[in-house]
Design a protein around this motif. Structure first.
Motif, short mmCIF file in Angstrom:
data_model
loop_
_atom_site.label_atom_id
_atom_site.label_comp_id
_atom_site.label_asym_id
_atom_site.label_seq_id
_atom_site.Cartn_x
_atom_site.Cartn_y
_atom_site.Cartn_z
N ASN A 60 0.82 -1.21 0.00
CA ASN A 60 0.00 0.00 0.00
C ASN A 60 0.85 1.26 0.00
O ASN A 60 0.57 2.23 -0.72
N CYS B 186 -0.05 3.43 -3.15
CA CYS B 186 -1.24 4.24 -2.87
C CYS B 186 -0.96 5.63 -2.32
O CYS B 186 -1.91 6.41 -2.11
N ALA C 119 -15.26 -1.27 6.23
CA ALA C 119 -14.49 -2.25 5.46
C ALA C 119 -13.97 -3.36 6.35
O ALA C 119 -14.01 -4.55 5.98
N GLU D 176 -5.69 -5.05 2.42
CA GLU D 176 -6.56 -5.07 1.25
C GLU D 176 -7.79 -4.22 1.48
O GLU D 176 -8.25 -3.50 0.57
N ALA D 177 -8.35 -4.27 2.71
CA ALA D 177 -9.49 -3.41 3.03
C ALA D 177 -9.07 -1.94 2.98
O ALA D 177 -9.81 -1.08 2.48
N ARG E 85 -6.78 -0.72 1.10
CA ARG E 85 -6.56 -0.38 -0.31
C ARG E 85 -7.86 0.04 -0.96
O ARG E 85 -7.89 0.96 -1.79
N ARG E 86 -8.96 -0.63 -0.61
CA ARG E 86 -10.25 -0.29 -1.18
C ARG E 86 -10.66 1.13 -0.79
O ARG E 86 -11.14 1.91 -1.62
N LYS F 20 -8.44 3.77 -2.53
CA LYS F 20 -8.83 3.95 -3.93
C LYS F 20 -10.04 4.88 -4.04
O LYS F 20 -10.09 5.74 -4.93
N ILE G 10 -18.27 0.11 -0.64
CA ILE G 10 -17.15 -0.37 0.17
C ILE G 10 -17.17 -1.89 0.26
O ILE G 10 -16.13 -2.55 0.23
N THR H 292 -18.33 -3.95 -1.91
CA THR H 292 -18.23 -4.61 -3.21
C THR H 292 -16.85 -5.24 -3.41
O THR H 292 -15.85 -4.61 -3.13
#
Length: 356
Positions: free
Chosen positions: A170, A174, A271, A317-318, A320-321, A324, A354, A356
């Protein structure tokens, strides 16, 4: 009447729902282990959807899975007494339907528990024999690992290493280049080197190492701009214009992560909540006891602490969502609601995105 544009949007939503249902169904099938002819089934049978049916037909257990989308071919399973293909557990995730008394008796004679979970993954009921949702052998291993400090630390080190690797990804992808980002990356790389060459000897040391990385990581979030629609700049609190802390800054009591007072933390909490649900379902389906934590076991005795152990690698990963969404969009005051106590929650449509 619905206009043509609305009808087209409705069809598009339906097509996307069908596509995603089929995608996840295929992913589930691909993840199922192949059973050898003389090998006993080790994977649980997971059921969901509407119109489930579990009954006995000519001595065999007949199961029809529920419907989750349309069109869909309804799946059927047939098990004979003493068969090696009988699953060790049958798990119903939410769903609706029917089950006969004969089916309950059949499950009891085959020592196959039927576990029903709520939508959030918590156990609603357990029927059949044994009347315990978990596998005793796996629970015994949990307890043995929990009782041995070296085993606890080794178990936790693997999870924390995966989490830090995701955190480093991340940081690399990111965030803009900055001193905070550079220091956080150096901290994460140093922690990975320690885990490789001279790993912590106690859980306390391991948690301290992870906490150091986490603090540097979330300080880097301050470099991420939060865009608001121009008309809402005067409609939101000043501290919503930037991100400063993972903790609830305006909380009256000791700051914590649970009752978010900032929109970004509200999105993160949602998330993480979705991640918690998925993790809890997987743990129960796999036969482990969600309440027997190994790393988190001595922190909270009234929560599913093993779920929090297994969640750790999935947190980046949560993140990262959410990152984004922050990078690609601009927010409105209508995207969030604030309780009288100042707790911020995401709107239903934002929550759906979120999740999805």
């Amino acid at each position: 009447m619905l206009d043509s544009e609305t009808l087209q949007e409705s069809r598009a939503d339906g097509d996307e729902w069908l596509e995603r249902c089929q995608y996840w169904q295929a992913a589930h099938d691909a993840a199922m282990p192949t059973r050898k002819r003389r090998e006993r089934q080790s994977a649980p049978l997971i059921l969901t959807g509407h119109g489930l049916s579990i009954r006995v037909d000519r001595g065999a257990l007949m199961i029809r899975d529920g419907l989750t989308h349309f069109p869909q071919e309804r799946r059927a399973h047939r098990f004979f007494k003493g068969g090696l293909d009988i699953p060790p557990r049958i798990v119903i995730v939410d769903g609706s339907g029917e089950i006969t008394l004969d089916a309950l008796d059949w499950l009891e004679t085959q020592d196959t528990p039927l576990i029903r979970l709520r939508w959030d993954g918590r156990i609603q009921s357990v029927t059949g024999k044994p009347q315990y949702a978990s596998d005793p052998e796996k629970v015994a291993r949990q307890r043995q690992t929990r009782a041995n400090e070296a085993a606890r630390t080794a178990f936790g080190a693997n999870l924390i290493r995966q989490k830090i690797e995701g955190t480093l990804e991340n940081l690399e992808t990111c965030f803009p280049v900055s001193d905070l980002r550079g220091r956080a990356m150096a901290c994460a790389e140093e922690a990975l080197a320690i885990l490789e060459s001279s790993p912590p000897q106690t859980v306390s040391e391991l948690i301290g190492l992870e906490g150091k990385v986490s603090r540097a990581y979330f300080r880097t979030w301050r470099t991420t701009p939060i865009r608001w629609k121009a008309r809402d700049l005067n409609a939101v609190p000043q501290d919503w214009l930037t991100y400063q802390s993972r903790s609830a800054l305006r909380a009256k009591k000791v700051p914590s992560n649970r009752r978010a007072t900032h929109p970004v933390n509200a999105m993160l909490n949602y998330a993480y909540g979705m991640l918690e649900i998925r993790t809890r379902i997987a743990i129960i389906a796999d036969g482990y006891d969600p309440t027997i934590g190994i790393v988190h076991g001595d922190m909270r005795t009234d929560r599913d602490t093993f779920v929090f152990d297994k969640m750790e690698p999935g947190r980046p990963e949560a993140d990262r969502r959410v990152l984004k969404m922050i990078a690609e969009g601009s927010f409105s005051a209508a995207d969030f609601t604030v309780s009288q106590m100042g707790t911020v929650k995401v709107s239903p449509e934002l929550a759906r995105l979120i999740a999805t």
